[in-house]
Design an enzyme around this catalytic site. Structure first.
Site, PDB file in Angstrom:
ATOM      1  N   ASN A 278     100.344  57.349  84.521  1.00  0.00           N
ATOM      2  CA  ASN A 278     101.321  57.612  83.478  1.00  0.00           C
ATOM      3  C   ASN A 278     102.640  56.962  83.874  1.00  0.00           C
ATOM      4  O   ASN A 278     102.854  56.573  85.021  1.00  0.00           O
ATOM      5  CB  ASN A 278     101.535  59.117  83.296  1.00  0.00           C
ATOM      6  CG  ASN A 278     100.285  59.818  82.812  1.00  0.00           C
ATOM      7  OD1 ASN A 278      99.740  59.464  81.764  1.00  0.00           O
ATOM      8  ND2 ASN A 278      99.823  60.799  83.571  1.00  0.00           N
ATOM      9  N   LYS A 279     103.533  56.831  82.899  1.00  0.00           N
ATOM     10  CA  LYS A 279     104.818  56.187  83.163  1.00  0.00           C
ATOM     11  C   LYS A 279     105.648  56.987  84.163  1.00  0.00           C
ATOM     12  O   LYS A 279     106.319  56.406  85.021  1.00  0.00           O
ATOM     13  CB  LYS A 279     105.595  56.011  81.852  1.00  0.00           C
ATOM     14  CG  LYS A 279     106.776  55.073  81.984  1.00  0.00           C
ATOM     15  CD  LYS A 279     106.313  53.666  82.359  1.00  0.00           C
ATOM     16  CE  LYS A 279     107.481  52.736  82.665  1.00  0.00           C
ATOM     17  NZ  LYS A 279     107.046  51.478  83.257  1.00  0.00           N
ATOM     18  N   VAL A 280     105.621  58.314  84.043  1.00  0.00           N
ATOM     19  CA  VAL A 280     106.331  59.168  85.001  1.00  0.00           C
ATOM     20  C   VAL A 280     105.316  59.927  85.796  1.00  0.00           C
ATOM     21  O   VAL A 280     104.476  60.636  85.247  1.00  0.00           O
ATOM     22  CB  VAL A 280     107.281  60.154  84.265  1.00  0.00           C
ATOM     23  CG1 VAL A 280     107.985  61.039  85.289  1.00  0.00           C
ATOM     24  CG2 VAL A 280     108.290  59.405  83.405  1.00  0.00           C
TER      25      VAL A 280
ATOM     26  N   GLU B 104     110.959  50.718  78.775  1.00  0.00           N
ATOM     27  CA  GLU B 104     109.813  49.996  79.358  1.00  0.00           C
ATOM     28  C   GLU B 104     108.557  50.772  78.970  1.00  0.00           C
ATOM     29  O   GLU B 104     108.362  51.909  79.386  1.00  0.00           O
ATOM     30  CB  GLU B 104     109.950  49.898  80.876  1.00  0.00           C
ATOM     31  CG  GLU B 104     108.898  49.014  81.512  1.00  0.00           C
ATOM     32  CD  GLU B 104     109.159  48.821  83.000  1.00  0.00           C
ATOM     33  OE1 GLU B 104     109.436  47.673  83.396  1.00  0.00           O
ATOM     34  OE2 GLU B 104     109.103  49.808  83.753  1.00  0.00           O
TER      35      GLU B 104
END
Length: 346
Positions: free
Chosen positions: A340-342, A141
């Site tokens: 951010n993604k994480v 993703e």
């Protein structure tokens, strides 16, 4: 112009099908692990926390177990040991790399809990830390706002409910991918979509409300509006909304109301739509069948699924709405500012 977010919304039927096919055989593993437990403790942040809200209502309403949401700071900041014997701790993380969630699951195990992980991160620290890892099959993703990783988490939690003995039909879950595929098409073709997008583009914020099993959907839709569209969005149970915050609903603060097409909370959602419109504000429905659509100013379709699995489809029209609204506002929904993604928290 399209976006990664929109492309990933379209990948959800296949992601859900892969996840459901992979995880349904794990119900026996869940049942065995949970045999000596009585309660469920969900550990999560962000969109995963909204998925946990769905899990909590599913477990309590259909599996007959007390379920609660953890406060990770008890483990990571206060470092307080609790007696978690008889508890099934379920940690949820898209990446499986959020250190706080991994640390909290380790803490729960050290306090006597049995442990389950729900993650899209095969081989991740969270998957390795749990006794049973329910690995979703969302694939990569790339957009920051979670779409297919969120709905596949809901699918994994549906399987968890089945493993805990929920009084529901497995076939309902198997129907979800096809329902979501049809719902994507129906939402894109809906005359209400551009109208709602245009009207939301002219207001500073909105209230998003649902109740019971749909409450997590309301929270997730509010989060998506905030992170991708930079609008103030307040996610509330409609019971809490009526206890005061409804005062903020006016011509500049519409309400988005989410509901399954059936179930014990539908009538209350319809009554709330009527009250909102009676106060001179717009009410936009997501799901809720013809009853909610008739009570609202405009409405997007919902899935033809029973209440217990409706949230797996119910968020999808909201995702499409948010993606369209972000682009209407001149924003890139794939990379919201400051995110951010994480996300690492302590």
């Amino acid at each position: 112009m399209t976006s990664l977010m929109r492309a990933e919304v379209g990948q959800q039927p296949d992601a859900l099908r892969r996840t459901i096919d992979a995880l349904l055989p794990r119900t026996a593993d869940i049942a065995k692990l949970a045999a000596q437990t009585r309660q469920v403790l969900f550990i999560a942040r962000g969109s995963s926390d909204n998925a946990a809200v769905y899990g909590r209502y599913l477990v309590e309403s259909h599996a007959g177990r007390l379920a609660t949401l953890a406060a990770p700071s008890i483990a990571t900041t206060y470092r307080r040991r609790l007696d978690l014997s008889g508890v099934l701790a379920v940690a949820i993380s898209q990446s499986g790399k959020t250190e706080e969630i991994v640390e909290t699951l380790d803490w729960a195990a050290d306090c006597g809990a049995r442990t389950v992980a729900v993650t899209n991160g095969e081989g991740s620290p969270l998957a390795e830390a749990a006794e049973v890892a329910l690995l979703t099959r969302a694939g990569d993703e790339k957009a920051v706002p979670a779409t297919k990783t969120y709905t596949t988490q809901l699918a994994a939690l549906s399987v968890l409910g089945l493993g805990l003995g929920a009084d529901v039909a497995e076939d309902d879950l198997r129907r979800v991918p096809d329902e979501v595929a049809g719902l994507i098409e129906a939402t894109e073709a809906s005359e209400a979509l551009p109208r709602i997008v245009e009207e939301l583009a002219g207001v500073p914020g909105a209230v998003v409300s649902g109740r019971g099993i749909a409450f997590g959907t309301a929270l997730e839709l509010a989060l998506k509006i905030k992170e991708a569209c930079y609008l103030h969005a307040m996610g509330l149970s409609y019971a809490d909304l009526l206890h005061g915050p409804i005062a903020v609903v006016d011509a500049q603060t519409p309400a988005l109301l989410v509901a399954a097409g059936s179930g014990p909370t539908l009538s209350g959602t319809i009554a709330l739509a009527e009250r909102v419109r009676g106060a001179g504000a717009a009410a936009y429905g997501v799901g809720g069948g013809p009853g909610l659509a008739a009570a609202c100013s405009a409405a997007l379709p919902g899935p033809g699924l029973p209440e217990w699995v409706a949230p797996l489809g119910l968020i999808v029209p909201g995702q499409i709405l948010v993606e369209n609204l972000a682009r209407r506002l001149g924003l890139d929904p794939d990379v919201p500012r400051g995110l951010n993604k994480v996300t690492q928290t302590t």
